[in-house]
Design a protein around this motif. Structure first.
Motif, PDB file in Angstrom:
ATOM      1  N   SER A 279       1.057  -1.205  -0.056  1.00 35.15           N
ATOM      2  CA  SER A 279      -0.029   0.103   0.020  1.00 35.15           C
ATOM      3  C   SER A 279       0.951   1.335  -0.114  1.00 35.15           C
ATOM      4  N   HIS A 280       1.956   1.134   1.064  1.00 36.83           N
ATOM      5  CA  HIS A 280       2.745   2.430   0.871  1.00 36.83           C
ATOM      6  C   HIS A 280       3.560   2.764  -0.243  1.00 36.83           C
ATOM      7  N   ILE A 281       4.142   1.664  -1.093  1.00 33.85           N
ATOM      8  CA  ILE A 281       4.849   2.137  -2.285  1.00 33.85           C
ATOM      9  C   ILE A 281       3.833   2.259  -3.441  1.00 33.85           C
ATOM     10  N   SER A 282       2.517   2.058  -3.491  1.00 30.45           N
ATOM     11  CA  SER A 282       1.677   2.224  -4.588  1.00 30.45           C
ATOM     12  C   SER A 282       1.359   3.883  -4.287  1.00 30.45           C
ATOM     13  N   LYS A 283       1.481   4.608  -3.196  1.00 29.09           N
ATOM     14  CA  LYS A 283       1.491   6.115  -3.105  1.00 29.09           C
ATOM     15  C   LYS A 283       2.656   6.787  -3.020  1.00 29.09           C
ATOM     16  N   SER A 284       3.716   6.027  -2.479  1.00 30.21           N
ATOM     17  CA  SER A 284       4.908   7.005  -2.554  1.00 30.21           C
ATOM     18  C   SER A 284       6.017   6.836  -3.604  1.00 30.21           C
ATOM     19  N   ASN A 285       6.254   7.855  -4.427  1.00 31.39           N
ATOM     20  CA  ASN A 285       6.974   7.592  -5.609  1.00 31.39           C
ATOM     21  C   ASN A 285       8.047   8.734  -5.820  1.00 31.39           C
ATOM     22  N   SER A 286       8.317   9.345  -4.577  1.00 27.55           N
ATOM     23  CA  SER A 286       9.626  10.322  -4.369  1.00 27.55           C
ATOM     24  C   SER A 286      10.170   9.882  -2.928  1.00 27.55           C
ATOM     25  N   ARG A 287      11.282   9.314  -2.859  1.00 28.25           N
ATOM     26  CA  ARG A 287      11.967   8.944  -1.544  1.00 28.25           C
ATOM     27  C   ARG A 287      13.203   9.802  -1.313  1.00 28.25           C
ATOM     28  N   PHE A 288      13.175  10.322  -0.195  1.00 28.50           N
ATOM     29  CA  PHE A 288      14.365  11.055   0.225  1.00 28.50           C
ATOM     30  C   PHE A 288      14.990  10.740   1.545  1.00 28.50           C
ATOM     31  N   HIS A 289      15.020   9.235   1.689  1.00 25.59           N
ATOM     32  CA  HIS A 289      15.328   8.782   2.991  1.00 25.59           C
ATOM     33  C   HIS A 289      16.174   7.463   2.725  1.00 25.59           C
ATOM     34  N   MET A 290      16.708   6.689   3.715  1.00 27.83           N
ATOM     35  CA  MET A 290      17.187   5.395   3.699  1.00 27.83           C
ATOM     36  C   MET A 290      16.174   4.295   3.284  1.00 27.83           C
TER      37      MET A 290
END
Length: 419
Positions: A10-21
């Motif tokens: 569910s998370h990766i379907s919504k998150s498309n810009s990652r600025f974290h480890m």
């Protein structure tokens, strides 16, 4: 039911810009094929007594960090801290910390029944070294969570002292001359976490030393502390990340620096704070609740490494640098709310041994005046606000309550206290 797995999907379907480890930022790794998820077979070596292919990878790793010896780990820098602490205590060193330390440092002391002396700065330690009669194992963190380094080379240690450097957040430094160059030649033991800034699987880390005797001891303690089931995909990702960054690191970080510099000190209405590591982007809008901003960015499909009081922390890598323009637009659209409680400064305390006690658990709001049984602080960066064996005072408690949803050290929301 698969609650964790389903939540991840569910998370990766919504998150498309990652600025974290981890530093791969969701991009495909060099070794994602599950066929590589193997174990200690005849031709695949054994991490805990490496002698063939793992040992060869460790030699390449040591060379990359200008060191004589390295030890791969798949349980993060926490295991590196535990191995270093176990060695230091068993060798009879006085444990000394300089400046703020990660919670794993304090947990390791308790785990191996040690005691410590704390100093707030290198200068304070240098002034007081002559008053410490025993040989010291001096622990220090550089860089910290905010991309700041310490002048480790200025530590004045005696001949029998050893210096242990927690450089977990600096694994990428050696791959570009534009980044800080840590003085590894002055350090007896140091460790890094590859997954924080490089394309490696979470848990990828390593210990380094120049001294053969220390190396043999660390290898011995690794065999005791590390899991007997190390993840081969994690080790393979260290191998591949090191190889890639050796070839391309200078180009990667030249581009990252060029992009950061193009914003001229401000992005989306937030000031870019000066750091020693330009790939650790620290943003601040004075008096603004950064956790509220983090929540709003998450709703827009942008996830960052950390919100800490009025600061936002982002880790820039070759795999997310082209998405800074999206972050800029999202920041411009955020609603800024006032921060309830700002940071406060307090001296570090010395952990005293208490030989006989019982542990009880109380609600955070009712913990005023109790003696804390462990470190509690804001996560990340996992630097304690209250230390173990310290009385919980009003100022500390206000900071903890204001950040109640972002704390480490609580047990089911309660504080472990001594009775």
């Amino acid at each position: 039911m698969r609650p964790l797995y389903d939540k991840l999907l569910s998370h990766i379907s919504k998150s498309n810009s990652r600025f974290h480890m981890p530093g791969h930022n969701g991009n495909n790794l060099f070794c994602v094929d599950n066929k590589l998820d193997l174990t200690e077979l005849k031709d695949l070596d054994n991490l805990l007594s490496s002698s063939s292919c793992i040992y060869e990878s460790e030699k390449y790793l040591a060379k990359a960090y200008s060191s004589n010896y390295s030890l791969m780990l798949t349980q993060g820098s926490t295991s590196a801290m535990q191995i270093s602490m176990c060695y230091s205590i068993n060798q009879g060193y006085e444990i000394v910390s300089i400046g703020e330390m990660h919670s794993s440092f304090y947990n390791s002391i308790r785990l191996f029944s040690g005691e410590m002396i704390s100093f707030s700065s290198i200068e304070e330690f240098n002034l007081n070294r002559k008053n410490i009669k025993k040989k010291c194992a001096i622990f220090i963190t550089s860089p910290n969570y905010f991309g700041q380094t310490k002048e480790v080379e200025k530590i004045q240690k005696d001949k029998e002292d050893i210096l242990v450097l927690d450089a977990a957040h600096g694994a990428h430094f050696v791959y570009s001359k534009l980044l800080p160059q840590l003085p590894y030649e002055n350090v007896d033991i140091f460790f890094v976490s590859f997954h924080k800034t490089m394309p490696a699987i979470t848990g990828a880390s390593a210990l380094f030393t120049q001294d053969e005797n220390i190396y043999l001891n660390l290898k011995y303690y690794r065999s005791m502390i590390h899991s007997t089931s190390p993840n081969y995909m994690t080790m393979a990702s260290i191998d591949c990340a090191r190889d890639d960054f050796e070839k391309n690191g200078e180009l990667y970080y030249a581009k990252i620096k060029q992009v950061v510099d193009s914003y001229n000190g401000q992005i989306g209405g937030f000031n870019i704070l000066n750091t020693d590591d330009f790939s650790r982007l620290v943003l601040q809008s004075d008096g603004v609740d950064a956790n509220e901003i983090l929540e709003q960015l998450h709703d827009k499909g942008i996830d960052i490494e950390m919100a800490y009081l009025d600061k936002l922390v982002l880790i820039l890598t070759p795999y997310n640098i082209d998405k800074l323009n999206k972050l800029e637009k999202a920041l411009e659209q955020t609603n800024k709310t006032k921060l309830e409680k700002k940071e406060f400064n307090k001296p570090l305390v010395k952990a005293k041994e208490i030989k006989s006690y019982k542990i009880d658990f109380v609600d955070l709001e009712k913990s005023l005046g109790y003696v804390c049984a462990c470190e509690i602080g804001i996560y990340p960066p996992s630097i304690p606000v209250v230390h173990s064996y310290e009385i919980i005072e009003e100022e500390s408690l206000k900071v903890l309550i204001a950040n109640k949803d972002h704390l480490f050290g609580l047990v089911n929301g309660k504080v472990a206290v001594l009775k």
